[in-house]
Design an enzyme around this catalytic site. Structure first.
Site, PDB file in Angstrom:
ATOM      1  N   LYS A   1       0.977  39.378  33.996  1.00 53.89           N
ATOM      2  CA  LYS A   1       0.668  39.356  35.436  1.00 53.89           C
ATOM      3  C   LYS A   1      -0.337  40.442  35.827  1.00 53.89           C
ATOM      4  CE  LYS A   1       4.428  42.371  36.882  1.00 53.89           C
ATOM      5  NZ  LYS A   1       5.878  42.475  36.865  1.00 53.89           N
TER       6      LYS A   1
ATOM      7  N   ARG B   1      16.694  46.115  42.845  1.00 53.24           N
ATOM      8  CA  ARG B   1      15.870  44.939  43.080  1.00 53.24           C
ATOM      9  C   ARG B   1      16.719  43.751  42.656  1.00 53.24           C
ATOM     10  NH1 ARG B   1       9.916  44.305  40.561  1.00 53.24           N
ATOM     11  NH2 ARG B   1      11.113  43.200  38.959  1.00 53.24           N
TER      12      ARG B   1
HETATM   13  C1  LIG Z   1       6.283  43.422  35.922  1.00 50.57           C
HETATM   14  C2  LIG Z   1       7.563  43.290  35.211  1.00 50.57           C
HETATM   15  C3  LIG Z   1       7.687  43.782  33.895  1.00 50.57           C
HETATM   16  C4  LIG Z   1       6.598  44.560  33.196  1.00 50.57           C
HETATM   17  O1  LIG Z   1       6.591  45.895  33.630  1.00 50.57           O
HETATM   18  P1  LIG Z   1       5.604  46.983  32.999  1.00 50.57           P
HETATM   19  O2  LIG Z   1       6.035  48.252  33.624  1.00 50.57           O
HETATM   20  O3  LIG Z   1       4.222  46.562  33.396  1.00 50.57           O
HETATM   21  O4  LIG Z   1       5.769  46.985  31.536  1.00 50.57           O
HETATM   22  C5  LIG Z   1       8.902  43.562  33.255  1.00 50.57           C
HETATM   23  N1  LIG Z   1       9.923  42.925  33.856  1.00 50.57           N
HETATM   24  C6  LIG Z   1       9.832  42.446  35.116  1.00 50.57           C
HETATM   25  C7  LIG Z   1      11.009  41.730  35.707  1.00 50.57           C
HETATM   26  C8  LIG Z   1       8.658  42.624  35.831  1.00 50.57           C
HETATM   27  O5  LIG Z   1       8.579  42.150  37.086  1.00 50.57           O
END
Ligand SMILES: *Cc1c(COP(=O)(O)O)cnc(C)c1O
Length: 365
Positions: free
Chosen positions: A41, A136
């Site tokens: 993403k 969250r």
């Molecule tokens: C964005 C996201 C990640 C990745 O997080 P990073 O800190 O970029 O490695 C992992 N799990 C969820 C649920 C996320 O929303």
């Protein structure tokens, strides 16, 4: 520096640096029996970047946005996909088509997935999310969490309980620790004893959980991490968590923006100060008259200028509005002119915006 064949602003993406980061981290994880979901993403699922995720041996490709996963399937990327934001009720048909696995925290949504799977005669794997305090997504009550896991295992035929997971350090800024991840590990053990089989996946978080892996203090039961930032910008572990990692490259994304005005101006606005273009009331330090430049790039491209770092150490960012970035050139040794290009390194948040901006030209090197 200026390339007349390029349109500006440009985001230059160094694929070799990204591949380097992915290879280093996936081998660290694989050596510890941890599988890796590469989170795309942060780079808007740009296909040439996604290719590095596959070449770097990610076991899953993950995104919070179903449109990214749809693109993966349409581009024939041959990798299991994971939806890492709990699905919307309104998108379940896409979820079962484009995501092999999804993170979930609501029974009503899981029931809808079951119904759609029956309709289309297909299966879907779910990871149930437990909230360890980041507040969250996920269950915060252990008994209802276990009950839902048993419900999926015993009552549903198309939705498969693939595992459990947690997310930390996103909303509540909670650090992953051996202690809080052990709570997830214990829940996995309880559920496994009740269902009489091992869970396939116990997903212990994101980039911030690498801290524990690097210190060898991650609970053995954790067998998956979902990694985005450490692959792309590689700044969080050192800049935010004081964890010294010398094997991650931070130069994968460089923003190049063009100077459209250079003037000597005071730093303190003249007249009655009210609000800026976004209704905020920033503070304006008074540093007197200085040489400053306007660049043709703005908040709608990078989000927030605090997440940009000029490569010329003698340049300071003064501020920004939706379409302009203002910099101080007073102390620079370079004699910048109109039309010159200024380069910036970027933190994850800025890369997230920049890769999504239609006005930013993306060039892979
Ligand atoms: C964005 C996201 C990640 C990745 O997080 P990073 O800190 O970029 O490695 C992992 N799990 C969820 C649920 C996320 O929303």
């Amino acid at each position: 520096m200026l390339d007349r064949n390029t349109t500006y602003p440009t985001l230059e993406i160094n694929l070799q640096s990204i591949l380097h980061n992915i290879k280093k981290i996936t081998s660290l994880c694989h050596n510890n029996n941890i599988s890796v979901a590469g989170v795309i993403k942060g780079c808007n699922g740009i296909p040439s970047v996604v290719k590095q995720f596959i070449q770097g041996r990610c076991d899953f490709l993950a995104s919070s946005r179903i449109r990214h996963l749809k693109e993966l399937k349409n581009n024939n990327f041959n990798c299991q996909t994971m939806l890492i934001r709990t699905p919307m009720l309104s998108e379940i048909d896409d979820v079962i088509n484009y995501a092999d696995i999804s993170l979930n925290s609501e029974k009503q949504i899981i029931d809808k997935i079951e119904k759609e799977c029956i309709k289309f005669n297909t299966y879907h794997k779910v990871i149930l999310m437990f909230d360890l305090g980041d507040l969250r997504e996920g269950y915060i009550d252990e008994q209802s969490f276990i009950d839902l896991a048993l419900y999926i295992e015993n009552k549903l035929s198309k939705v498969q309980l693939y595992g459990i997971g947690t997310n930390l350090g996103c909303y509540g800024s909670i650090l992953p620790t051996t202690q809080n991840l052990n709570k997830l590990a214990n829940l996995a053990t309880i559920i496994e004893s009740k269902i009489g089989r091992d869970l396939d996946m116990v997903s212990g978080g994101a980039t911030s959980s690498l801290l524990l892996l690097l210190q060898n203090t991650i609970p053995k039961k954790i067998n998956n991490l979902r990694i985005g930032e450490a692959f792309l910008t590689g700044r969080d572990l050192y800049d935010h968590y004081n964890c010294f990692v010398d094997f991650i490259k931070k130069d994968a994304f460089i923003l190049k923006a063009e100077i459209i005005e250079i003037k000597e101006k005071p730093s303190y606005p003249i007249g009655t100060i009210s609000v800026d273009s976004f209704g905020n009331r920033p503070t304006y330090p008074n540093i007197g008259v200085h040489k400053r430049a306007l660049l043709a790039v703005g908040k709608q491209d990078f989000g927030c200028h605090e997440k940009l770092l000029p490569l010329d150490d003698d340049i300071q960012i003064i501020g920004s509005s939706s379409d302009h970035l203002i910099i101080n050139l007073q102390n620079s040794k370079n004699d910048y002119k109109i039309g010159d290009i200024i380069e910036f390194s970027a933190f994850y948040q800025a890369v997230l915006y920049l890769t999504n901006s239609l006005s930013v030209n993306k060039v892979c090197t």
